[in-house]
Scaffold this motif. Structure first.
Motif, PDB file in Angstrom:
ATOM      1  N   GLU A   1      53.289   7.800  99.492  1.00 41.76           N
ATOM      2  CA  GLU A   1      52.105   6.983  99.260  1.00 41.76           C
ATOM      3  C   GLU A   1      51.727   6.975  97.775  1.00 41.76           C
ATOM      4  O   GLU A   1      51.258   5.963  97.253  1.00 41.76           O
ATOM      5  CB  GLU A   1      50.942   7.491 100.112  1.00 41.76           C
ATOM      6  N   VAL A   2      51.925   8.098  97.092  1.00 41.82           N
ATOM      7  CA  VAL A   2      51.661   8.148  95.654  1.00 41.82           C
ATOM      8  C   VAL A   2      52.553   7.152  94.923  1.00 41.82           C
ATOM      9  O   VAL A   2      52.105   6.431  94.028  1.00 41.82           O
ATOM     10  CB  VAL A   2      51.879   9.581  95.112  1.00 41.82           C
ATOM     11  N   GLU A   3      53.815   7.093  95.317  1.00 41.41           N
ATOM     12  CA  GLU A   3      54.744   6.146  94.705  1.00 41.41           C
ATOM     13  C   GLU A   3      54.379   4.698  95.063  1.00 41.41           C
ATOM     14  O   GLU A   3      54.455   3.807  94.221  1.00 41.41           O
ATOM     15  CB  GLU A   3      56.179   6.444  95.154  1.00 41.41           C
ATOM     16  N   ALA A   4      53.984   4.473  96.292  1.00 42.66           N
ATOM     17  CA  ALA A   4      53.718   3.112  96.758  1.00 42.66           C
ATOM     18  C   ALA A   4      52.507   2.494  96.066  1.00 42.66           C
ATOM     19  O   ALA A   4      52.473   1.278  95.837  1.00 42.66           O
ATOM     20  CB  ALA A   4      53.509   3.109  98.274  1.00 42.66           C
ATOM     21  N   VAL A   5      51.511   3.291  95.718  1.00 46.80           N
ATOM     22  CA  VAL A   5      50.286   2.757  95.125  1.00 46.80           C
ATOM     23  C   VAL A   5      50.484   2.343  93.672  1.00 46.80           C
ATOM     24  O   VAL A   5      49.707   1.553  93.133  1.00 46.80           O
ATOM     25  CB  VAL A   5      49.142   3.788  95.249  1.00 46.80           C
ATOM     26  N   GLU A   6      51.536   2.849  93.028  1.00 46.08           N
ATOM     27  CA  GLU A   6      51.812   2.505  91.629  1.00 46.08           C
ATOM     28  C   GLU A   6      52.719   1.283  91.565  1.00 46.08           C
ATOM     29  O   GLU A   6      53.810   1.285  92.119  1.00 46.08           O
ATOM     30  CB  GLU A   6      52.476   3.684  90.904  1.00 46.08           C
ATOM     31  N   LYS A   7      52.277   0.231  90.855  1.00 41.01           N
ATOM     32  CA  LYS A   7      53.018  -1.026  90.815  1.00 41.01           C
ATOM     33  C   LYS A   7      53.818  -1.223  89.526  1.00 41.01           C
ATOM     34  O   LYS A   7      54.820  -1.929  89.528  1.00 41.01           O
ATOM     35  CB  LYS A   7      52.042  -2.206  90.982  1.00 41.01           C
TER      36      LYS A   7
ATOM     37  N   LEU B   1      52.444  20.361  91.514  1.00 47.67           N
ATOM     38  CA  LEU B   1      52.549  18.915  91.318  1.00 47.67           C
ATOM     39  C   LEU B   1      51.272  18.277  91.847  1.00 47.67           C
ATOM     40  O   LEU B   1      50.866  18.558  92.981  1.00 47.67           O
ATOM     41  CB  LEU B   1      53.765  18.375  92.068  1.00 47.67           C
ATOM     42  N   PHE B   2      50.607  17.434  91.034  1.00 50.17           N
ATOM     43  CA  PHE B   2      49.352  16.862  91.515  1.00 50.17           C
ATOM     44  C   PHE B   2      49.265  15.368  91.217  1.00 50.17           C
ATOM     45  O   PHE B   2      49.856  14.859  90.265  1.00 50.17           O
ATOM     46  CB  PHE B   2      48.138  17.602  90.949  1.00 50.17           C
ATOM     47  N   SER B   3      48.510  14.675  92.065  1.00 48.29           N
ATOM     48  CA  SER B   3      48.330  13.234  91.943  1.00 48.29           C
ATOM     49  C   SER B   3      47.354  12.929  90.814  1.00 48.29           C
ATOM     50  O   SER B   3      46.550  13.771  90.420  1.00 48.29           O
ATOM     51  CB  SER B   3      47.803  12.656  93.261  1.00 48.29           C
ATOM     52  N   MET B   4      47.408  11.686  90.305  1.00 50.46           N
ATOM     53  CA  MET B   4      46.576  11.306  89.160  1.00 50.46           C
ATOM     54  C   MET B   4      45.490  10.313  89.531  1.00 50.46           C
ATOM     55  O   MET B   4      44.768   9.828  88.658  1.00 50.46           O
ATOM     56  CB  MET B   4      47.472  10.723  88.058  1.00 50.46           C
TER      57      MET B   4
ATOM     58  N   GLN C   1      52.784   6.134  85.129  1.00 50.19           N
ATOM     59  CA  GLN C   1      52.716   7.591  85.240  1.00 50.19           C
ATOM     60  C   GLN C   1      52.228   7.894  86.648  1.00 50.19           C
ATOM     61  O   GLN C   1      51.117   7.523  87.017  1.00 50.19           O
ATOM     62  CB  GLN C   1      51.771   8.179  84.196  1.00 50.19           C
ATOM     63  N   VAL C   2      53.058   8.558  87.449  1.00 50.14           N
ATOM     64  CA  VAL C   2      52.758   8.685  88.881  1.00 50.14           C
ATOM     65  C   VAL C   2      52.186  10.040  89.270  1.00 50.14           C
ATOM     66  O   VAL C   2      51.517  10.160  90.301  1.00 50.14           O
ATOM     67  CB  VAL C   2      54.019   8.387  89.726  1.00 50.14           C
ATOM     68  N   ALA C   3      52.458  11.070  88.485  1.00 46.43           N
ATOM     69  CA  ALA C   3      51.974  12.408  88.828  1.00 46.43           C
ATOM     70  C   ALA C   3      52.074  13.301  87.599  1.00 46.43           C
ATOM     71  O   ALA C   3      52.649  12.917  86.576  1.00 46.43           O
ATOM     72  CB  ALA C   3      52.787  13.004  89.984  1.00 46.43           C
TER      73      ALA C   3
END
Length: 434
Positions: free
Chosen positions: A72-78, A141-144, A83-85
Motif C-alpha cells: 500500500e505504501v508503494e501504491a499510494v506513490e505515483k 523502516l518507516f512510512s513517510m 521517496q517512498v520510505a
C-alpha cells in the motif's frame, strides 16, 4: 567503549529502490511486489533475531501484515522519482542480552516514531562480522505519510527537520546507556563515534532472474552506503585476491557496489581519498598501507623517492592544490587550513578558499581538548618548513589519533601523509615538507 552508529537512509525510486524490496531485506523475508510484479526474497540470509510491525493509534489492523503494509505504501506513490520510505539503521550494544536488545529498540522506536503516528517495521539482526566479532544492529523502516481514516494521507514534513537526526542520536545514546548501566556494563556509548566496523559488504545474487535484479539493486545501494562511511571496505575487498590492483579495477568495484550516479561519485571519491590507499611507485597500480613493506617519502632536495619507516605512505602528488580540493570536497571531507601565523593563515585562506587558522591558536585549542580532528578531516598545512619540532609532533599525533589526512603545501607541491600511521618522526616530516 561500545560502538555507536545511527544513520538514516531514504528509500527513493530515483535510484531504483523500492519499499517492498527494502522491507524484505530488513526483515529477511520473501515479499511480492504487486506494482512491479516481482518477488524479493532475502530469507536465505538468516541473521534475523527479532521482527515486528509497530502500529500507532489509528492505524489499520491489516497493516500488521508486512506485505499488505508496504504494497500500500508503494501504491499510494505515483511519481517515478518518489521517496517512498525512510530507514534508520542503528548499532545495538552487543553486551546487552537478547531481551534487553529488543526492549531498547522497542522503547526508542515507540517513543520517537510510533507515539508520533508513524508506522515502524522493526527488525533486529545479529551476525558475525568479517573480523569474527558478533554484532547486533536494528533496522527500522518507516512510512513517510500521515495516517488518515482512508489510509495514507499527505507526506509528513516534520522528518525534514535538520536537527532531528541529532536528536535521535542523542536519545539513542541516553537509552542505550540506561540499559547498559542496568545490565552492569561498565562501558557506555557516546554519540559521534565512528561507524560500525567489521561487517563485510553484502554478496550479490549470481543468477540473472528478473526478480533478482531488484534485490541486487537493493544490495548495491546498501553496500554503497557502507562505502560512504567505511571506504576501506573496498580496498580490503580489492586486495583479497592479490596485493595490488589498478584504478580501473577500483572503479569497477565501486560501480558494482553502488546504485545511481550520485552515490557512485561520492563513494568513488571517498575511496580515492581513503588514508589506506597507496599508489605504488610505477604510478599504475595501487595497494593498501598494511600491505606496503617500504614507505615512500618525497625527498626535499631532489624530488626522488627515499626509503623511510614502514607503515606510512607520504606521497608527493603531481596534482595542483585546486584539483586536490575539488576531490576532497567531492568526497564530503572537511578541509581545515593551518598557517604559521594568523596573518599567513588568512592569506592562505584567501588564496585557497580553505578556512584557515594560525598554528598557535589551533594547538592551544587542542590542548584544551577543543576543535579536535575527525576522520573525515583534511588538515592542510601551508609552508610546513617553518613548524617547530613540537608543532610537527602535535600535528602527527592529532592526525594519527583521528585517522585523518595531513597535507603539507610547499609552493606548488603537495605532500599527503595518511593519518593513523606510526613511525614518522618530526625530523622525517621536515624532510617530507621540504
Amino acid at each position: 567503549m561500545a560502538i555507536f552508529y545511527l544513520n538514516v537512509i531514504t528509500v527513493s525510486r530515483s535510484v531504483g529502490r523500492n519499499a517492498v524490496v527494502a522491507a524484505a531485506y530488513c526483515s529477511r523475508t520473501r515479499l511480492r511486489d504487486p506494482r512491479r510484479e516481482t518477488v524479493a526474497d532475502f530469507s536465505a540470509l538468516g541473521d534475523i533475531e527479532h521482527s515486528e510491525i509497530l502500529l500507532p493509534i489509528g492505524a489499520r489492523a491489516e497493516w500488521s501484515d508486512r506485505a499488505t503494509l508496504w504494497s500500500e505504501v508503494e501504491a499510494v506513490e505515483k511519481r517515478d522519482d518518489a521517496q517512498v520510505a525512510r530507514e534508520v539503521e542503528i548499532a545495538i550494544p552487543s553486551d546487552l542480552s537478547r531481551a534487553d536488545r529488543i526492549a531498547l529498540a522497542r522503547e526508542f522506536f515507540n517513543e520517537q516514531f510510533v507515539e508520533r503516528g508513524i508506522i515502524v517495521d522493526l527488525n533486529i539482526h545479529r551476525a558475525e562480522g568479517a573480523d569474527g566479532v558478533e554484532r547486533s544492529y536494528v533496522q527500522g523502516l518507516f512510512s513517510m505519510r500521515e495516517i488518515v481514516e482512508e489510509g495514507f494521507g499527505k507526506k509528513r514534513t516534520d522528518w525534514k527537520d535538520a536537527k532531528l537526526l541529532s536528536k535521535w542520536r542523542e536519545r539513542w545514546t541516553l537509552l542505550s546507556n540506561k540499559y547498559l548501566l542496568a545490565a552492569g556494563c561498565g562501558q557506555l556509548i557516546r554519540a559521534g563515534a565512528d561507524a560500525v566496523r567489521g561487517r563485510a559488504l553484502e554478496p550479490f545474487f549470481e543468477d540473472e532472474q528478473i526478480e533478482r535484479r531488484a534485490e541486487n539493486q537493493e544490495i548495491a545501494w546498501r553496500n554503497g552506503e557502507r562505502l560512504l562511511g567505511e571506504p576501506e571496505l573496498a580496498l580490503r575487498a580489492l586486495t583479497r585476491a592479490g596485493a595490488t590492483f589498478t584504478y580501473g579495477e577500483l572503479i569497477a568495484f565501486v560501480s558494482k557496489n553502488t546504485a545511481g550516479k550520485e552515490q557512485f561519485e561520492t563513494a568513488r571519491a571517498r575511496v580515492e581519498c581513503s588514508v589506506e590507499l597507496v599508489r605504488l611507485s610505477d604510478g599504475e597500480r595501487f595497494s593498501t598501507r598494511s600491505l606496503v613493506a617500504i614507505v615512500q617519502c618525497a625527498s626535499s632536495q631532489s624530488g626522488a623517492i627515499a626509503t623511510a619507516s614502514p607503515g606510512l605512505e607520504a606521497a608527493e602528488t603531481s596534482r595542483t592544490l585546486k584539483e586536490a580540493i575539488s576531490q576532497w570536497e567531492s568526497a564530503g571531507l572537511r578541509l581545515r587550513g593551518v598557517g604559521l601565523t594568523y596573518e599567513t593563515a588568512k592569506a592562505f585562506e584567501k588564496k585557497s578558499g580553505i578556512k584557515s587558522v594560525g598554528v598557535h591558536g589551533l594547538l592551544g585549542r587542542w590542548q584544551k581538548k577543543q576543535d579536535r580532528l575527525a576522520s573525515t578531516d583534511v588538515l592542510v598545512v601551508n609552508d610546513a618548513k617553518g613548524l617547530s619540532a613540537r608543532q610537527k609532533e602535535w600535528m602527527l599525533r592529532a592526525t594519527r589519533a583521528a585517522r585523518s589526512k595531513l597535507v603539507l603545501v610547499d609552493g606548488t607541491r603537495l605532500v599527503e601523509i595518511d593519518g593513523g600511521a606510526t613511525g614518522l618522526s618530526p625530523e622525517e616530516m621536515t624532510a617530507v615538507g621540504g
